[in-house]
Design a protein around this motif. Structure first.
Motif, short mmCIF file in Angstrom:
data_model
loop_
_atom_site.label_atom_id
_atom_site.label_comp_id
_atom_site.label_asym_id
_atom_site.label_seq_id
_atom_site.Cartn_x
_atom_site.Cartn_y
_atom_site.Cartn_z
N TYR A 178 0.72 15.33 -3.41
CA TYR A 178 -0.56 14.89 -2.82
C TYR A 178 -0.57 15.15 -1.32
O TYR A 178 0.48 15.31 -0.68
N ASN B 52 -9.22 12.78 4.36
CA ASN B 52 -10.15 11.75 4.84
C ASN B 52 -9.66 10.34 4.50
O ASN B 52 -10.42 9.47 4.07
N GLY B 53 -8.36 10.14 4.69
CA GLY B 53 -7.79 8.83 4.49
C GLY B 53 -7.48 8.46 3.05
O GLY B 53 -7.03 7.35 2.77
N THR B 54 -7.70 9.39 2.12
CA THR B 54 -7.47 9.12 0.70
C THR B 54 -6.37 10.02 0.17
O THR B 54 -6.44 11.25 0.36
N THR C 292 1.15 3.83 -3.20
CA THR C 292 0.78 5.23 -3.03
C THR C 292 1.91 6.16 -3.49
O THR C 292 1.68 7.16 -4.17
N THR D 107 -4.76 12.50 -2.13
CA THR D 107 -5.46 13.44 -3.00
C THR D 107 -4.44 14.38 -3.64
O THR D 107 -3.65 15.02 -2.95
N MET E 190 -3.11 13.74 2.24
CA MET E 190 -4.15 12.80 2.66
C MET E 190 -5.39 13.59 3.06
O MET E 190 -5.32 14.50 3.89
N SER F 264 -3.88 2.25 -9.30
CA SER F 264 -4.75 2.72 -8.23
C SER F 264 -6.08 3.26 -8.75
O SER F 264 -6.10 4.10 -9.65
N GLU G 10 0.83 -1.21 0.00
CA GLU G 10 0.00 0.00 0.00
C GLU G 10 0.87 1.26 0.00
O GLU G 10 0.62 2.20 -0.75
N ASP H 32 -9.94 7.81 -10.24
CA ASP H 32 -11.09 8.64 -9.88
C ASP H 32 -10.75 10.13 -9.93
O ASP H 32 -11.60 10.96 -10.28
N GLN H 33 -9.52 10.47 -9.60
CA GLN H 33 -9.13 11.89 -9.60
C GLN H 33 -8.61 12.35 -10.95
O GLN H 33 -8.76 13.51 -11.32
N ASP I 252 -7.87 5.15 -6.84
CA ASP I 252 -7.87 6.54 -6.35
C ASP I 252 -7.26 7.46 -7.40
O ASP I 252 -7.73 8.59 -7.61
#
Length: 542
Positions: free
Chosen positions: A399, A403-405, A388, A407, A401, A438, A384, A443-444, A440
């Motif tokens: 980036y 809310n735990g994601t 990341t 970004t 973090m 990923s 993980e 999605d971004q 994540d």
């Protein structure tokens, strides 16, 4: 088939280019003979957990990488995340970016780095092992790759696809485990031009011809010159995908679950005649096979091009960003996969159908003095933390973090004049390094226009797509050498047919030559490999 440069010439050239680290003077041929005799059993394997930093007497790993360096940088060495990767692992990666041709020359010269990160062609990986150039990784993974082994353990079908024909593992693969990640490219078209001309989005080849013809005759760039070349390509990249409109490909699976070569089917002639018509009428760019990236961009920015094949990010988003200050009305939409007379919309793009992302993976060479450290270094990418770092870069720079994601910061998403894909390439390797891609990131990265395009491209039938195939030693010569010779001849001939330098009166002779050169033998070994693949997947489900 490309002619090989004599090794006596190559070796001197390549030795100047190959990095520091564990590079030696040549592969230790035969080193792997009999060394690893049992394939990895993922169900019983229990690799030790990786402890960071990795203990290694050799602190550098030389890596030959077949991906291009990011624009504006000489190599991955200049991406900040790899400095952090080195701090965590205690191992410094030293990258050399090479073309596919240069990668083949490296293999031919036996002047090897510690690691290859390469998109292997059919059978090339196994040949490299047979030639004493790369290691079987089963034992090493079983002891020192907990993250990668756990991924294979969770998905038996993935393990069945990752192994070679002999059941062994030769690389860490770049994985798109979520099906949502696999559709990221397709054909696209100038939506603003369709709107101006009151044209509907084409749904089959006849409608596409009509649309391209109308655009060609409408002086869309308003310069009073008929200089539009509606359908363009970057180095001919769309040709293999155009055949999907006829339900075929170089190799495809027919409705009887039998592997066929599209080159031998009547639909292939129909496709070439269609492209020849586009070419003759100025609808296909006459430089379709040789247009480089800067020329490609120029044809779009000059208002000459209406349609092309590309990525959702590096194509649609990048070009939209490029065009925004030049033409505020510029808008691209995804072109659907065109339907055949039976209503089916086929895509034979391998990426759509497999988590393996073709054959892009990391292999350890026989020249590496510390393969245990190399495997641990590679496996960290599948953790993980490692994933990341590779996908998002350095925290509080590219980036944070939220809310735990992880970004992306404004540096990535909002640098004036730069698309997000360009900035990602400066700070991450989110799509170009062996790891698990990923969601994540996806999605971004995928903005609404890109996600809309992907939803259009996803609407297709992939059942005719041939999976990644592996060949045994008896099949390798036919699968590689014979096919390369046929492929070289075919590339030459199809361009002659498309451009009219070869008459379709000679098409039957072209087909006979394909067969006389051994294409049917290639189909037979690929059929055997396909049947073996089906059995592996079936066995994995038990």
């Amino acid at each position: 088939m490309r002619k090989k440069t004599p090794i006596t010439i190559m070796t001197g050239i390549l030795s100047l280019a190959l990095l520091s680290g564990c590079v030696g003077n040549g592969a230790k041929t035969g080193q792997n003979a009999g060394e690893v005799t049992t394939p990895l059993n993922v169900n019983t394997a229990a690799p030790e957990e990786i402890t960071l930093p990795i203990e290694s007497n050799h602190s550098e790993l030389s890596i030959a990488l077949s991906s291009p360096a990011p624009v504006g940088k000489s190599s991955y060495n200049e991406i900040p995340l790899f400095e952090e990767y080195e701090k965590r692992t205690n191992i410094k990666p030293v990258f050399q970016h090479v073309t596919t041709e240069k990668m083949n020359l490296l293999l031919a010269s036996n002047n090897l780095p510690d690691i290859f990160i390469n998109t292997w062609s059919d059978g090339q990986e196994k040949k490299a092992y047979n030639d004493g150039q790369i290691l079987r990784l089963d034992d090493l993974m079983g002891k020192y790759a907990p993250n990668y082994v756990n991924i294979l353990k969770q998905d038996p079908e993935l393990h069945a696809q990752a192994v070679d024909a002999d059941g062994f593992l030769y690389s860490f693969q770049f994985l798109r485990n979520d099906p949502e990640l696999r559709v990221f490219s397709g054909f696209m078209i100038r939506q603003d031009w369709l709107d101006k001309l009151n044209l509907k989005m084409p749904t089959n080849v006849d409608e596409l011809y009509s649309v391209l013809k109308t655009i060609k005759n409408s002086d869309m760039n308003g310069n009073g010159v008929a200089d539009e070349v509606p359908f363009i390509m970057e180095n001919g990249n769309a040709l293999p995908l155009v055949s999907s409109w006829w339900g075929i490909s170089t190799f495809y699976i027919d409705d009887n679950n039998t592997l066929q070569s599209g080159w031998l089917q009547p639909e292939y002639k129909e496709m070439l005649q269609y492209l020849n018509k586009l070419y003759n009428e100025g609808l296909l760019d006459p430089d379709y096979a040789i247009t480089e990236r800067n020329q490609f961009d120029t044809k779009i920015s000059n208002g000459q091009a209406a349609m092309w094949y590309g990525l959702a990010g590096g194509g649609l988003a990048r070009i939209s960003t490029l065009m925004q200050p030049l033409d505020p009305e510029f808008k691209i939409s995804a072109l659907p996969w065109l339907a055949m007379s039976n209503g089916k919309k086929y895509s034979t793009n391998l990426e759509y159908a497999t988590p393996l992302s073709g054959r892009f993976g990391l292999s350890v060479t026989n020249n590496c003095k510390n393969p245990v450290a190399a495997v641990k270094f590679a496996d960290y990418a599948y953790s993980e933390e490692g994933g990341t770092l590779l996908s998002f870069g350095v925290e509080n720079e590219s980036y944070t973090m939220v809310n735990g994601t992880p970004t992306y910061t404004d540096l990535i998403t909002n640098t004036p004049g730069k698309s997000m894909s360009e900035m990602l390439a400066q700070y991450t390797v989110a799509t170009a390094y062996p790891m698990v891609q990923s969601m994540d990131y996806f999605d971004q990265f995928m903005l609404p226009a890109q996600k809309a395009a992907i939803n259009v491209w996803k609407d297709c039938d992939t059942t005719r797509t041939v999976p990644v195939l592996k060949f045994n030693d008896e099949e390798l010569n036919t699968a590689i050498t014979t096919f390369n010779e046929v492929d070289s001849y075919n590339n030459e001939m199809i361009n002659k047919f498309i451009t009219g330098r070869e008459s379709f009166d000679n098409y039957d002779n072209y087909q006979k030559t394909l067969k006389s050169m051994g294409l049917e033998d290639v189909v037979k070994v690929r059929q055997a490999a396909y049947e073996r693949y089906l059995k592996n997947v079936e066995d994995a489900k038990k």
